[in-house]
Design a protein around this motif. Sequence first.
Motif, PDB file in Angstrom:
ATOM      1  N   LYS A 160       0.835  -1.212   0.000  1.00 29.63           N
ATOM      2  CA  LYS A 160       0.000   0.000   0.000  1.00 29.63           C
ATOM      3  C   LYS A 160       0.864   1.254   0.000  1.00 29.63           C
ATOM      4  O   LYS A 160       0.527   2.252  -0.658  1.00 29.63           O
ATOM      5  CB  LYS A 160      -0.937  -0.014   1.217  1.00 29.63           C
ATOM      6  N   TYR A 161       1.966   1.219   0.713  1.00 28.77           N
ATOM      7  CA  TYR A 161       2.859   2.378   0.788  1.00 28.77           C
ATOM      8  C   TYR A 161       3.441   2.713  -0.588  1.00 28.77           C
ATOM      9  O   TYR A 161       3.540   3.877  -0.978  1.00 28.77           O
ATOM     10  CB  TYR A 161       3.984   2.094   1.782  1.00 28.77           C
ATOM     11  N   LEU A 178      -9.922 -12.098   4.830  1.00 31.11           N
ATOM     12  CA  LEU A 178      -9.885 -12.626   3.466  1.00 31.11           C
ATOM     13  C   LEU A 178     -11.235 -12.447   2.791  1.00 31.11           C
ATOM     14  O   LEU A 178     -11.324 -11.960   1.658  1.00 31.11           O
ATOM     15  CB  LEU A 178      -9.495 -14.104   3.476  1.00 31.11           C
ATOM     16  N   GLU A 179     -12.299 -12.819   3.483  1.00 30.22           N
ATOM     17  CA  GLU A 179     -13.640 -12.702   2.910  1.00 30.22           C
ATOM     18  C   GLU A 179     -14.046 -11.240   2.733  1.00 30.22           C
ATOM     19  O   GLU A 179     -14.639 -10.867   1.720  1.00 30.22           O
ATOM     20  CB  GLU A 179     -14.658 -13.420   3.804  1.00 30.22           C
ATOM     21  N   GLU A 180     -13.724 -10.406   3.704  1.00 29.75           N
ATOM     22  CA  GLU A 180     -14.103  -8.996   3.604  1.00 29.75           C
ATOM     23  C   GLU A 180     -13.302  -8.271   2.523  1.00 29.75           C
ATOM     24  O   GLU A 180     -13.851  -7.475   1.763  1.00 29.75           O
ATOM     25  CB  GLU A 180     -13.907  -8.307   4.957  1.00 29.75           C
ATOM     26  N   THR A 241      -7.091   1.285   8.129  1.00 34.95           N
ATOM     27  CA  THR A 241      -7.697   0.141   8.810  1.00 34.95           C
ATOM     28  C   THR A 241      -7.110  -1.153   8.262  1.00 34.95           C
ATOM     29  O   THR A 241      -6.447  -1.166   7.219  1.00 34.95           O
ATOM     30  CB  THR A 241      -9.218   0.130   8.618  1.00 34.95           C
ATOM     31  N   LEU A 242      -7.388  -2.251   8.942  1.00 36.76           N
ATOM     32  CA  LEU A 242      -6.941  -3.547   8.452  1.00 36.76           C
ATOM     33  C   LEU A 242      -7.616  -3.888   7.129  1.00 36.76           C
ATOM     34  O   LEU A 242      -7.005  -4.498   6.252  1.00 36.76           O
ATOM     35  CB  LEU A 242      -7.240  -4.626   9.499  1.00 36.76           C
ATOM     36  N   TYR A 243      -8.850  -3.465   6.984  1.00 34.57           N
ATOM     37  CA  TYR A 243      -9.549  -3.690   5.713  1.00 34.57           C
ATOM     38  C   TYR A 243      -8.819  -2.980   4.571  1.00 34.57           C
ATOM     39  O   TYR A 243      -8.685  -3.525   3.473  1.00 34.57           O
ATOM     40  CB  TYR A 243     -10.989  -3.187   5.812  1.00 34.57           C
ATOM     41  N   ASP A 244      -8.324  -1.777   4.823  1.00 38.07           N
ATOM     42  CA  ASP A 244      -7.577  -1.038   3.793  1.00 38.07           C
ATOM     43  C   ASP A 244      -6.343  -1.814   3.344  1.00 38.07           C
ATOM     44  O   ASP A 244      -6.013  -1.845   2.156  1.00 38.07           O
ATOM     45  CB  ASP A 244      -7.140   0.333   4.323  1.00 38.07           C
ATOM     46  N   LEU A 245      -5.653  -2.443   4.295  1.00 35.32           N
ATOM     47  CA  LEU A 245      -4.434  -3.170   3.958  1.00 35.32           C
ATOM     48  C   LEU A 245      -4.744  -4.442   3.164  1.00 35.32           C
ATOM     49  O   LEU A 245      -4.096  -4.725   2.147  1.00 35.32           O
ATOM     50  CB  LEU A 245      -3.669  -3.534   5.232  1.00 35.32           C
ATOM     51  N   PHE A 246      -5.729  -5.197   3.616  1.00 33.92           N
ATOM     52  CA  PHE A 246      -6.045  -6.462   2.951  1.00 33.92           C
ATOM     53  C   PHE A 246      -6.734  -6.248   1.601  1.00 33.92           C
ATOM     54  O   PHE A 246      -6.503  -6.998   0.652  1.00 33.92           O
ATOM     55  CB  PHE A 246      -6.932  -7.330   3.850  1.00 33.92           C
ATOM     56  N   SER A 247      -7.584  -5.250   1.492  1.00 31.89           N
ATOM     57  CA  SER A 247      -8.350  -5.042   0.262  1.00 31.89           C
ATOM     58  C   SER A 247      -7.497  -4.482  -0.867  1.00 31.89           C
ATOM     59  O   SER A 247      -7.942  -4.435  -2.012  1.00 31.89           O
ATOM     60  CB  SER A 247      -9.543  -4.109   0.521  1.00 31.89           C
TER      61      SER A 247
END
Length: 305
Positions: A160-161, A178-180, A241-247
Motif C-alpha cells: 500500500k505504501y 480474506l472474505e471482507e 484500517t486492516l480492511y484497507d491493507l487487505f483489500s
Amino acid sequence: MMSTAMRTTLIPLCVCLLLASSLSEAGKLLVVPMDGSHWFTMRSVVEKLIRRGHELVVVMPEVSWQLGQSLNCTVKSYKTSHTLEDMDLAMKDFAETHWKVREDDILSLWSGSGYKFFELMFSHCRSLFNDKKLVEYLKESSFDAIFLDPFDMCGLVVAKYLSLPSVVFTRGVFCHYLEEATQCPHPLSYVPVILLGFSDVMTFKERVWNHIIHLQGRLFCHHFFKTVLALASEVFPEPVTLYDLFSHTSIWLLRTDFVLDYPKPVMPNMVYVGGINCHEGKPLSKVSSSSFSLEGLACFDILCK
C-alpha cells in the motif's frame, strides 16, 4: 475514460500474466517473504520466477531461520531489534502452549504466548521502515508488482505504501479479512469458523455458537493487530484500517486445496494453488515389475475386485 470497475479487473489480470506467462515480457518484482516453513513453498516460486527472466528484489530481516539462504537475485536486508535466540524462545513458548490449548479455546492461545510471538514478528515492519535508505531504494526502483506473504502483515503495508499491485501467497488469513477484502460471501450458517470442528451442515446450536465465536474474533482481532495499525498510522498520512491493507490485494494465491476446506464461495481473484508449507516433493523411486511376486499380484487383483 476507463471505468473504475474495468481498471480493478485489469490489474489482477496483468499481475497474473506477469507471474504465470513465460511468453510475457519480464517484469521487476519486489518480494516480501515470511520466515520459517512459509518460505519453503514461496522460495520454489521465487526461483522459478528468476529462471523465467523476471528481475526480483527480496527484502528480508538480517535475523531469520530460513531466509538467509542464498538466492540468485538481489537481496536487501534490514536490521532487527531482536536476536535469533529471542525468536527461538518465542517460538518454543508458542509451540508448547499450542499443544495444551483446546480447539474451542483457541483465543487464549493467541492472547498469550501467541500474542508475544506475533508481536515479535510484527516488529519486523517497523525495523524495515526505520531503514530510510532501504525505503528510499524501494520507492525509486519502479517495481511492477509485489509478491508477498501476509503472515507478518509487513508486505501488505509495503504494497500500500508503494501503491503496487500485489500478489498474496498464503495458506489463509487470520480472522475474517480474506472474505471482507475480496467481498466474498461468507454465510456463517453454512461456513464454520476454522478450528471449531463443525461441518458445513450445522445444527441450530452449532450455528449460534459459530456466530458467537465469529463475534469474539472480530472483537479480538483489532487488539491482536494493534501493533500493525500503530505502524500504519506512522507510515501513512491518513488513518488506515486492516480492511484497507487487505483489500489492496490484487491476486490471492491460496496454497491449499479446496477439498481440504469447507464448501464456501470464492471470488475470481482467489486461486487455489495447492501445497501448504512444505519442501518441494521428491519424485518417487522407480519400482520394476519384477519386484512384485505373483502372490502379491494375485492379492492385489482380489482387492481391486
